[in-house]
Structure formats: structure tokens, C-alpha cells
Design an enzyme around this catalytic site. Structure first.
Site, mmCIF file in Angstrom:
data_model
loop_
_atom_site.group_PDB
_atom_site.id
_atom_site.type_symbol
_atom_site.label_atom_id
_atom_site.label_comp_id
_atom_site.label_asym_id
_atom_site.label_seq_id
_atom_site.Cartn_x
_atom_site.Cartn_y
_atom_site.Cartn_z
ATOM 1 N N GLN A 270 -13.203 11.743 29.833
ATOM 2 C CA GLN A 270 -13.312 12.803 28.812
ATOM 3 C C GLN A 270 -14.644 13.539 28.929
ATOM 4 O O GLN A 270 -14.767 14.674 28.478
ATOM 5 C CB GLN A 270 -13.085 12.270 27.378
ATOM 6 C CG GLN A 270 -14.076 11.234 26.880
ATOM 7 C CD GLN A 270 -15.424 11.809 26.429
ATOM 8 O OE1 GLN A 270 -15.474 12.940 25.928
ATOM 9 N NE2 GLN A 270 -16.488 11.058 26.597
ATOM 10 N N ASP B 31 -10.299 14.431 24.909
ATOM 11 C CA ASP B 31 -9.942 13.008 24.767
ATOM 12 C C ASP B 31 -8.578 12.696 25.388
ATOM 13 O O ASP B 31 -8.417 11.683 26.075
ATOM 14 C CB ASP B 31 -9.928 12.597 23.284
ATOM 15 C CG ASP B 31 -11.334 12.449 22.718
ATOM 16 O OD1 ASP B 31 -12.275 12.190 23.492
ATOM 17 O OD2 ASP B 31 -11.486 12.593 21.486
ATOM 18 N N GLN C 64 1.920 6.316 6.187
ATOM 19 C CA GLN C 64 1.864 7.743 5.883
ATOM 20 C C GLN C 64 1.125 8.546 6.961
ATOM 21 O O GLN C 64 1.463 9.698 7.223
ATOM 22 C CB GLN C 64 1.216 7.942 4.494
ATOM 23 C CG GLN C 64 1.266 9.359 3.967
ATOM 24 C CD GLN C 64 2.646 10.015 4.102
ATOM 25 O OE1 GLN C 64 3.691 9.373 3.870
ATOM 26 N NE2 GLN C 64 2.680 11.289 4.525
ATOM 27 N N TYR D 92 -13.092 -0.415 24.740
ATOM 28 C CA TYR D 92 -13.664 -0.806 26.035
ATOM 29 C C TYR D 92 -14.793 -1.820 25.896
ATOM 30 O O TYR D 92 -15.417 -2.197 26.888
ATOM 31 C CB TYR D 92 -14.128 0.433 26.824
ATOM 32 C CG TYR D 92 -15.073 1.315 26.056
ATOM 33 C CD1 TYR D 92 -14.616 2.445 25.400
ATOM 34 C CD2 TYR D 92 -16.421 0.993 25.962
ATOM 35 C CE1 TYR D 92 -15.462 3.244 24.673
ATOM 36 C CE2 TYR D 92 -17.279 1.784 25.232
ATOM 37 C CZ TYR D 92 -16.792 2.907 24.593
ATOM 38 O OH TYR D 92 -17.650 3.675 23.860
ATOM 39 N N ASN E 248 1.690 2.360 12.618
ATOM 40 C CA ASN E 248 0.353 2.354 12.017
ATOM 41 C C ASN E 248 0.366 1.576 10.715
ATOM 42 O O ASN E 248 1.348 1.618 9.972
ATOM 43 C CB ASN E 248 -0.113 3.795 11.748
ATOM 44 C CG ASN E 248 -1.592 3.854 11.429
ATOM 45 O OD1 ASN E 248 -2.403 3.325 12.193
ATOM 46 N ND2 ASN E 248 -1.954 4.448 10.304
ATOM 47 N N LYS F 289 -16.192 15.638 14.468
ATOM 48 C CA LYS F 289 -15.204 16.151 15.414
ATOM 49 C C LYS F 289 -14.202 17.126 14.773
ATOM 50 O O LYS F 289 -13.708 18.024 15.447
ATOM 51 C CB LYS F 289 -14.476 14.989 16.111
ATOM 52 C CG LYS F 289 -15.413 14.252 17.083
ATOM 53 C CD LYS F 289 -14.801 12.996 17.646
ATOM 54 C CE LYS F 289 -13.927 13.290 18.831
ATOM 55 N NZ LYS F 289 -13.595 12.063 19.599
HETATM 56 P P1 ATR Z 1 -10.292 6.985 15.439
HETATM 57 O O1 ATR Z 1 -10.686 8.394 15.198
HETATM 58 O O2 ATR Z 1 -11.225 6.232 16.363
HETATM 59 O O3 ATR Z 1 -8.862 6.822 15.863
HETATM 60 P P2 ATR Z 1 -9.700 6.278 12.696
HETATM 61 O O4 ATR Z 1 -9.222 7.641 12.403
HETATM 62 O O5 ATR Z 1 -10.537 5.588 11.672
HETATM 63 O O6 ATR Z 1 -10.528 6.234 14.030
HETATM 64 O O7 ATR Z 1 -8.427 5.348 13.043
HETATM 65 C C1 ATR Z 1 -8.533 3.997 13.237
HETATM 66 C C2 ATR Z 1 -7.138 3.411 13.505
HETATM 67 O O8 ATR Z 1 -7.249 1.982 13.564
HETATM 68 C C3 ATR Z 1 -6.133 3.723 12.420
HETATM 69 O O9 ATR Z 1 -4.844 3.806 12.983
HETATM 70 C C4 ATR Z 1 -6.267 2.484 11.520
HETATM 71 O O10 ATR Z 1 -5.144 2.229 10.725
HETATM 72 P P3 ATR Z 1 -5.047 2.879 9.238
HETATM 73 O O11 ATR Z 1 -4.611 4.297 9.443
HETATM 74 O O12 ATR Z 1 -4.061 2.056 8.538
HETATM 75 O O13 ATR Z 1 -6.450 2.773 8.642
HETATM 76 C C5 ATR Z 1 -6.400 1.424 12.571
HETATM 77 N N1 ATR Z 1 -6.998 0.188 12.038
HETATM 78 C C6 ATR Z 1 -8.298 -0.042 11.764
HETATM 79 N N2 ATR Z 1 -8.469 -1.296 11.282
HETATM 80 C C7 ATR Z 1 -7.230 -1.875 11.244
HETATM 81 C C8 ATR Z 1 -6.729 -3.164 10.851
HETATM 82 N N3 ATR Z 1 -7.556 -4.111 10.383
HETATM 83 N N4 ATR Z 1 -5.404 -3.382 10.957
HETATM 84 C C9 ATR Z 1 -4.571 -2.424 11.422
HETATM 85 N N5 ATR Z 1 -4.975 -1.190 11.820
HETATM 86 C C10 ATR Z 1 -6.285 -0.921 11.727
#
Ligand code: ATR
Length: 278
Positions: free
Chosen positions: A252, A107, A161, A224, A157, A70
Site C-alpha cells: 500500500q 489499502d 449492523q 502482521y 462481523n 483517514k
Molecule cells: P480498522 O479500520 O482497522 O478495520 P475498525 O474500524 O475499528 O478498524 O474495525 C475493527 C474490526 O475488528 C471490526 O470488524 C470489529 O468488529 P465490530 O465492528 O463488532 O467492532 C472487529 N473486532 C475488534 N475486536 C473484536 C473482538 N473482540 N471480537 C470480534 N471482532 C472484533
């Protein structure tokens, strides 16, 4: 491509087996009696740029783009919509008749349309929004909330960062909050969104208390599968309105279908049932 060849579209990713898009577009093609095809295309990283440039020559009118391409697809596109440029990724390509490749990101549009459909009086303007997560989906959703007039978007988050980077990209209306203070940041928020993968089948649950949320707040999830995530169940249990994430996926997809097949598709219960069917 000749005048009589059937219109083609598809979804490009690696791997691609998980994508629901062929089922979704296949339903619309049958429903409107369009003699076209929508196909899953597994394209390996080394072949990606060449594959995208070749598809228009094979009769494709465009494709959806999914994981892991993407962001990378923006380097192949000739024109990029403002929203895709702002988000930094695209999910929909339109192949122009002059050979140009146009990249858009629908999206955020899908996210907003889903809320409009299931909570018609909802507005981004109605108050602060709380977004849990700061990944690719969050970028699109936050961008849409801001352009729809959200007065403030709070981002919590796990990796702080990434939330800070979104504040740097999107500016003054963003507030970064600690991941473990997400429940506190619900105070006064009118829209509460899970954009993390937590709660998805096979993933840990997202356990967060909604006790500080405004009684008229709306909670929504991008997950979902399952439809009723623990996050949405918790929100509903204290009386909040909830909207599940399936509609975002469906909405989307609509702009691409409309462009490729010259038909504005309906997003309704019939489509939901078709996509959820085994
Ligand atoms: P997408 O493009 O689908 O949003 P991504 O960029 O991998 O996928 O983002 C996943 C999100 O889920 C992120 O905000 C991630 O937090 P981090 O930035 O800290 O990785 C969050 N996420 C995934 N697993 C998690 C967990 N076990 N606890 C808290 N946040 C989680």
C-alpha cells in the site's frame, strides 16, 4: 519550495509513534540514494485541516494519512480517486504542482498485490470470498475484491449492523453472515480474510475452525504482528495456503513513494527484513 530543496513526504496521524511507515520509506530512500526525507507528523485534531493545507507550501510532495484521519481527510482534499470515494477514506495524499490536494486509498491495492506476490495463481474471481470484520480495512478489501471480480463476498462481523451497512454500500454480491457462523460460511469460499484486530499482539486470538473450507482455499490476515497469527496457523495446520499481512502494508506504501520520489520501489524480502528489524 525551490528546485534544489530535497523532496519531503511523511505520515500524518495522532498519535503517530506506532507507525512503521517512516522505517519503510526510509529504507527505500536509502536504497535508491534519494536525497529526500519521510517524517512522522503528529498532528492534533484541532490543527489537522490547516496542517494538511500548509504541508505543500513547506515542500511536501504528499503524505500518508493514518488513524484517526483517514475519513476526515476527504473533506480537505480537492480531488478524490474513485476508489477512495467508494471506500470512504484515504491513506495517500498527492500534492499537485498547481496546489491541489489529491486523495487516494491504496489499502485494497496493497491487499491484492500481496496476494498476487505470494500466491501468483490466486484470483478474486476463483470463487466466493469470506471476510471476517467490517471496519475500515474491510471496506477497502471488500471494494478491491469486488472490483477484481469476486463473484460473492460473505461478511461476518461481531456487530452485524456494520456488515449490513457494507451490503447497502456495495450491493448485490455481498452476503451478510452471522459472526458466530463464520466457520460455516467457509463452505465453498476460495479466499478467507481476517480484517479484524483479533490475533494482534495483546489482543484476544481469533479462534475459528477451517474444517469446512475448500482444500484449495487461501487464507490471509491483515494482522502482521505477529506474522504467523493463530488464524493463519490454524489454516496452515489443515493444509490451506496462507499469506501473512505484512505485504499489504508494504504494497500500500508503494504508489505514494512512486509519486513523491519519482521512483517505483521494490517490495521484496530486503524490505520485509528492514521493516521487521528492531
Ligand atoms: P480498522 O479500520 O482497522 O478495520 P475498525 O474500524 O475499528 O478498524 O474495525 C475493527 C474490526 O475488528 C471490526 O470488524 C470489529 O468488529 P465490530 O465492528 O463488532 O467492532 C472487529 N473486532 C475488534 N475486536 C473484536 C473482538 N473482540 N471480537 C470480534 N471482532 C472484533
Amino acid at each position: 519550495m525551490t528546485e534544489s530543496s530535497p523532496p519531503l513526504a511523511g505520515v500524518v496521524g495522532w498519535p503517530i509513534g506506532h507507525s512503521l511507515s517512516p522505517k519503510l520509506h526510509g529504507h527505500w530512500l536509502r536504497r535508491y540514494g534519494i536525497p529526500g526525507h519521510y517524517v512522522p507528523l503528529a498532528v492534533a485534531p484541532n490543527d489537522f485541516d490547516e496542517a494538511i493545507r500548509t504541508l505543500p507550501k513547506l515542500g511536501f510532495r504528499g503524505v500518508n494519512i493514518t488513524i484517526p484521519y483517514k475519513q476526515r481527510v476527504l473533506q480537505v482534499a480537492d480531488n478524490i480517486s474513485d476508489r477512495a470515494a467508494l471506500i470512504g477514506s484515504a491513506n495517500t495524499l498527492i500534492f499537485r504542482e498547481n496546489g491541489g490536494i489529491y486523495a487516494d486509498n491504496t489499502d485494497g491495492y496493497g491487499f491484492i498485490e500481496n496476494l498476487r506476490q505470494y500466491a501468483p495463481d490466486w484470483s478474486a474471481k476463483s470463487g466466493p470470498c469470506l471476510v471476517l470484520g467490517a471496519g475500515g480495512a474491510a471496506r477497502a478489501i471488500i471494494s478491491a475484491l469486488l472490483s477484481d471480480g469476486a463473484p460473492e463476498v460473505r461478511i461476518a462481523n461481531r456487530t452485524r449492523q456494520r456488515a449490513v451497512a457494507l451490503k447497502e454500500a456495495y450491493g448485490a454480491r455481498i452476503t451478510v453472515v452471522d459472526w458466530n457462523r463464520g466457520a460455516d460460511a467457509m463452505e465453498g469460499a476460495m479466499t478467507i480474510v481476517n480484517t479484524t484486530s483479533l490475533g494482534m499482539t495483546g489482543q484476544p486470538e481469533l479462534n475459528i475452525s477451517f474444517t469446512r473450507a475448500h482444500g484449495a482455499a487461501l487464507a490471509t490476515d491483515i494482522v502482521y504482528a505477529p506474522l504467523r497469527t493463530p488464524f493463519l496457523q490454524e489454516a496452515a495446520s489443515i493444509g490451506l495456503r496462507t499469506v501473512d499481512g505484512l505485504g499489504m502494508l508494504l504494497h500500500q506504501a508503494a504508489p505514494g513513494f512512486r509519486q513523491w520520489f519519482d521512483q517505483a520501489p521494490e517490495v521484496d524480502d530486503e524490505l520485509r527484513r528492514a521493516v521487521l528489524a528492531e
